[in-house]
Design a protein around this motif. Structure first.
Motif, PDB file in Angstrom:
ATOM      1  N   TRP A   1      -0.633   7.254   8.030  1.00  0.00           N
ATOM      2  CA  TRP A   1      -1.099   6.879   6.507  1.00  0.00           C
ATOM      3  C   TRP A   1      -1.015   5.345   6.486  1.00  0.00           C
ATOM      4  N   GLY A   2      -2.029   4.568   6.186  1.00  0.00           N
ATOM      5  CA  GLY A   2      -1.972   3.328   6.231  1.00  0.00           C
ATOM      6  C   GLY A   2      -1.885   2.777   4.790  1.00  0.00           C
ATOM      7  N   LEU A   3      -1.609   1.495   4.616  1.00  0.00           N
ATOM      8  CA  LEU A   3      -1.400   0.993   3.242  1.00  0.00           C
ATOM      9  C   LEU A   3      -2.672   1.278   2.463  1.00  0.00           C
TER      10      LEU A   3
ATOM     11  N   HIS B   1       4.681   2.763   8.316  1.00  0.00           N
ATOM     12  CA  HIS B   1       3.568   2.443   9.594  1.00  0.00           C
ATOM     13  C   HIS B   1       2.316   1.865   8.998  1.00  0.00           C
ATOM     14  N   ILE B   2       2.035   0.768   9.705  1.00  0.00           N
ATOM     15  CA  ILE B   2       0.805  -0.015   9.165  1.00  0.00           C
ATOM     16  C   ILE B   2      -0.458   0.446  10.219  1.00  0.00           C
ATOM     17  N   ASN B   3      -1.424   0.875   9.835  1.00  0.00           N
ATOM     18  CA  ASN B   3      -2.528   1.172  10.455  1.00  0.00           C
ATOM     19  C   ASN B   3      -2.889  -0.275  11.248  1.00  0.00           C
TER      20      ASN B   3
ATOM     21  N   PRO C   1       3.082  -7.017  10.815  1.00  0.00           N
ATOM     22  CA  PRO C   1       4.386  -7.177   9.922  1.00  0.00           C
ATOM     23  C   PRO C   1       5.253  -5.949   9.838  1.00  0.00           C
ATOM     24  N   CYS C   2       6.555  -6.158   9.651  1.00  0.00           N
ATOM     25  CA  CYS C   2       7.165  -4.757   9.397  1.00  0.00           C
ATOM     26  C   CYS C   2       7.473  -4.607   7.922  1.00  0.00           C
ATOM     27  N   ALA C   3       7.176  -3.271   7.491  1.00  0.00           N
ATOM     28  CA  ALA C   3       6.974  -2.969   6.184  1.00  0.00           C
ATOM     29  C   ALA C   3       8.255  -1.971   5.680  1.00  0.00           C
TER      30      ALA C   3
END
Length: 736
Positions: free
Chosen positions: A19-21, A47-49, A638-640
């Motif tokens: 799932w992206g932001l 996780h960032i797509n 980036p790390c989220a």
């Protein structure tokens, strides 16, 4: 505080996709897993797509590059923003391409056409430094790394990174800008509000001074005068206006107004016209003759004359006093009124032909109607009364049992005096002071009314359509300018990842959101209405010594997410522990290794977004974005970190920590040093010990192909030039 809640849009395990932001599920990323850390006490790593990386990077960079807060006083030095240099570069590149096409020359562009001739680069910065009074000379050749006669955006940016380009202001310019440009300082905004209030108060007092209730009447029959209170207010506001105008006039001699306007400064930098320095006396004269300053002078001049001539009376002085109402026009300096004024001016400019036709038809109709009504209503000459008499009514005479015509002097004594009646009738005003009484006169009046309605109605539709068109065009221009501004800003922020990657590791963005318990199981991005503010921070990550710091950051709004003001602050604590510099290696190469222990301490004074409770509260949680690792040739990712939620509070205390391991190294993934490799190959110093990577060989081959192509092009152009020389020589021999 209630225990931490599960995030609303990140599942505990994502095994079938990611799932992206942006809330869109990407099933192609099968096997990507985002899990909780120990017992979920410290939140989640998200996780960032790949599709969202650019948008997230832009949000982080733009939040850290926000314009500084407005200072209380106009600063002595104003740095030139990088976005302004980017606009200059774009304009120069477009102009160079246009001139090359007009000359029929080939314009070799790089990918995206991001380069411009060295001559334009030298000329633009020479003009910019001259206008800004920058010390020292400028040599464009020192920034041309590959000596190809062109500069790319990377080389253009190197000027910004190496030299501190700023606008230095003198004390006179700072005072002038405080009064003339309120947006540059808080003091200027306060003074602008005070002056506008004084204008409103002065105008209201002048209007009230004509009301008998606010006047003082004298027993000796003199003209009534305004009350003492109104006189005091008028005199105080006059002193304020005189001081404000005098200060601006006395400081205008040193005000370089040509560089205070960003658009004018850009045109001067990229233009070809000679730059002439203005004499201080010329600046003062230009200031006095400016339309807005003429209005200011006309507003204070009657008060000054009245204070010097106490017994000033008469109609001429009354008219002079009425000029004081021109102070109201100063309100149009407000930026909120710029758009309507611009649209109205454009409407009138584009409707000039329609207005000219209207004026011509109106004048023609007035002349014809005035002449006809004079002929119909002139009457007959009465020798006894020595004036023209016309019939006005009929009276029944009982003696003779006949109707007798009653005559009166005709008001239409001449054709010019009849123009007044024609103008009043054509404008559908109809004062009734002059009316036709005969049948021909009434027919002429009816035709005049119908003609005027037709003539006045047609341009109204034209003006209305033009106004709507101009309004839409102005809106399109505003949106296009905003889109261009955002595109340039996105380009700059994306280019920063390549131009200055070492600065990216120190960026951090904290977003505060409100979580609604009823939607806690939805796997989607939070709605913009739940946004509670953001804070950006540049971390102090020293490569050679540890750093411990605790900061409290005020939350700021993000108008791109939601049009709403925010409140509160967030407190974080971080401890940086660098590792031993075993690979820091070569000079000029950046390397950063270490661990960052980040603690989300608390927040205070947040806004209330959950009104299910009687007292109102929120369920705040934080999302933290930072860059612990370099990415080599790939885009930075980036790390989220999604921190847990605190329930029903506007002063949450998280006290949650997470450790991030930093590993930044940009010399490992740097571009191959082709210049060193080429020099070694030419000098024959390449030995078997030198290991040439495939990446270096591929880049060297590409450069060789480009050189061969350039040589062929030069050879072709030389052949054309030789043929032209031979033709000219043959022509000269024939002439001889």
């Amino acid at each position: 505080n209630a225990p931490a809640m599960k995030p609303p849009f990140v599942p505990e395990y994502v095994n079938e996709g990611a799932w992206g932001l942006n809330g869109e599920f990407d099933g192609r990323k099968s096997g990507t897993q985002t899990s909780l850390d120990s017992e979920g006490s410290a939140g989640y790593l998200m996780h960032i797509n790949d599709e969202d990386v650019d948008n997230i990077n832009f949000r982080i960079l733009s939040s850290n590059e926000k314009p500084p807060r407005t200072p209380f006083l106009v600063p002595q030095s104003i740095p030139v923003p990088l976005l302004f240099l980017r606009e200059i570069f774009t304009e120069l590149r477009i102009n160079s391409e246009a001139r090359a096409r007009q000359a029929g020359l080939r314009h070799d562009d790089e990918v995206g056409g991001e380069r411009l001739p060295l001559e334009a680069f030298q000329r633009s910065f020479e003009r910019l430094f001259f206008l800004l009074s920058e010390p020292g000379s400028f040599h464009a050749g020192t920034y041309d790394a590959n000596d190809d006669g062109f500069v790319t955006w990377v080389e253009f940016y190197s000027v910004y990174s190496r030299r501190s380009i700023s606008l230095n202001l003198s004390w006179a310019e700072r005072i002038f800008l405080t009064l003339d440009n309120p947006d540059m300082s808080i003091l200027g905004q306060v003074l602008s509000v005070i002056v506008l209030l004084a204008i409103m108060i002065s105008s209201c007092c002048f209007i009230l001074s004509t009301v008998p209730t606010f006047q003082v009447r004298f027993d000796d029959g003199r003209e009534p005068a305004p009350s003492a209170a109104l006189e005091v207010i008028e005199r105080m506001t006059l002193y304020l206006f005189v001081i404000e105008y005098a200060v601006r006039l006395c400081t205008s001699w040193d005000a370089r107004v040509e560089i205070f306007d960003r658009v004018k400064l850009k045109q001067l930098v990229i233009g070809f016209q000679p730059i002439s320095t203005t004499h201080p006396l010329q600046r003062v004269i230009s200031f006095m003759l400016a339309p807005s300053n003429l209005v200011d002078l006309a507003a204070i001049l009657p008060g000054i004359i009245a204070s010097q001539a106490e017994g000033a009376e008469g109609g001429g002085f009354v008219v002079l006093r009425l000029i004081r109402l021109t102070r109201i026009f100063r309100a149009f300096k407000n930026q909120a009124l710029v758009a309507p004024i611009v649209v109205i001016a454009r409407t009138l400019q584009k409707s000039t032909k329609a207005l000219n036709v209207l004026l011509f038809k109106l004048v023609l109709g007035v002349v014809i109607s005035g002449s006809l009504i004079y002929s119909a209503e002139q009457g007959t000459w009465d020798a006894e009364l020595r004036q023209f008499m016309r019939p006005v009514s009929s009276v029944f005479n009982e003696t003779t049992s006949e109707w007798e015509t009653v005559k009166a002097p005709s008001p239409f004594t001449s054709i010019p005096t009849s123009f007044w009646w024609a103008m009043v009738t054509a404008s559908t005003t109809g004062y009734g002071d002059h009316v036709p009484t005969t049948l021909p006169g009434r027919l002429i009046a009816a035709l005049t009314i119908i003609f005027s309605l037709v003539v006045l109605t047609l341009p109204v539709g034209v003006l209305g359509g033009t106004f709507e068109k101009c309004w839409n065009e102005y809106g399109d221009e505003t949106r296009s300018a905003n889109a261009t501004h955002e595109a340039e800003l996105r380009f700059i922020t994306s280019a920063m990842q390549r131009l200055d990657p070492s600065s990216m590791c120190r960026l951090m963005l904290i977003e505060v959101w409100h979580e609604h318990p009823d939607t806690s199981t939805e796997l989607s991005r939070p709605a913009p209405a739940r946004f509670m503010g953001e804070a950006a921070l540049r971390l102090n990550l020293a490569p050679d010594h540890p750093v411990a710091c605790q900061v409290t950051l005020p939350l700021e709004q993000n108008l791109e997410l939601v049009q709403r003001s925010v409140s509160g602050s967030v407190t974080i604590r971080y401890q940086w522990t660098p590792q031993s510099a075993t690979r820091s290696g070569q000079a000029g190469k950046f390397h950063l290794d270490g661990t960052l222990d980040l603690t989300l301490v608390s927040a205070k004074g947040l806004m209330s977004l959950d009104w299910r409770q009687s007292f109102g509260a929120s369920n705040p949680y934080c999302m933290v974005f930072l860059y612990p690792n370099s990415s080599g040739d790939r885009p930075l990712r980036p790390c989220a970190w999604r921190a847990p939620t605190e329930m029903y509070t506007v002063n949450p205390k998280w006290n949650r920590s997470r450790r991030f391991t930093y590993n930044w190294c940009n010399h490992c993934d740097a571009e191959p040093d082709l210049e060193d490799l080429y020099n070694e190959m030419v000098s024959g110093q390449v030995t078997s010990k030198r290991e040439t990577s495939p990446k270096q060989m591929e880049a060297l081959l590409c450069s060789a192909r480009e050189i061969i192509s350039e040589v062929r092009q030069v050879r072709s152009e030389l052949d054309v030039l030789n043929r032209r020389v031979d033709a000219l020589a043959a022509l000269d021999s024939v002439n001889e």
